[in-house]
Design a protein around this motif. Structure first.
Motif, PDB file in Angstrom:
ATOM      1  N   GLU A  56       0.826  -1.206   0.000  1.00  0.00           N
ATOM      2  CA  GLU A  56       0.000   0.000   0.000  1.00  0.00           C
ATOM      3  C   GLU A  56       0.864   1.263   0.000  1.00  0.00           C
ATOM      4  N   ASN A  57       2.162   1.110   0.176  1.00  0.00           N
ATOM      5  CA  ASN A  57       3.032   2.268   0.378  1.00  0.00           C
ATOM      6  C   ASN A  57       3.833   2.573  -0.881  1.00  0.00           C
ATOM      7  N   TYR A  58       3.222   3.305  -1.822  1.00  0.00           N
ATOM      8  CA  TYR A  58       3.914   3.705  -3.050  1.00  0.00           C
ATOM      9  C   TYR A  58       5.170   4.496  -2.737  1.00  0.00           C
ATOM     10  N   GLN A  59       5.117   5.303  -1.679  1.00  0.00           N
ATOM     11  CA  GLN A  59       6.261   6.148  -1.327  1.00  0.00           C
ATOM     12  C   GLN A  59       7.523   5.322  -1.122  1.00  0.00           C
ATOM     13  N   LYS A  65       9.653   9.943   3.399  1.00  0.00           N
ATOM     14  CA  LYS A  65       8.706  10.826   4.082  1.00  0.00           C
ATOM     15  C   LYS A  65       9.138  12.281   3.985  1.00  0.00           C
ATOM     16  N   SER A  66      10.443  12.517   3.852  1.00  0.00           N
ATOM     17  CA  SER A  66      10.944  13.893   3.757  1.00  0.00           C
ATOM     18  C   SER A  66      10.708  14.486   2.371  1.00  0.00           C
TER      19      SER A  66
END
Length: 79
Positions: A56-59, A65-66
């Motif tokens: 679920e975490n494309y990032q 996060k930065s």
């Protein structure tokens, strides 16, 4: 894809696009191509997410996060 950067054809197939801001087309051609390659890299990293529906975490594949590019992004895109 979840619809971000995508549109549907009249047949219902999803398609993606990269848009260029015409105010930036005065830049040297090599810079425009460099930017296009960079954006294709973001799309490639986004497409990795679609291969694993549990992720679920494309990032994770693209930016930390930065907001900086992740090591995975750099490994996939930078020479």
């Amino acid at each position: 894809m979840d619809g971000a950067g995508a549109w549907s054809t009249k047949e219902g197939e999803l398609s993606s696009e990269i848009n260029f801001n015409t105010t930036q087309l005065h830049r040297p051609f090599t810079e425009i191509i460099g930017t296009a390659g960079h954006e294709v890299g973001h799309f490639y990293n986004y497409s990795l997410r679609t291969l694993d529906p549990k992720n679920e975490n494309y990032q994770k594949f693209d930016c930390s996060k930065s907001g900086r590019h992740s090591k995975i992004f750099k490994g996939n895109v930078e020479p």
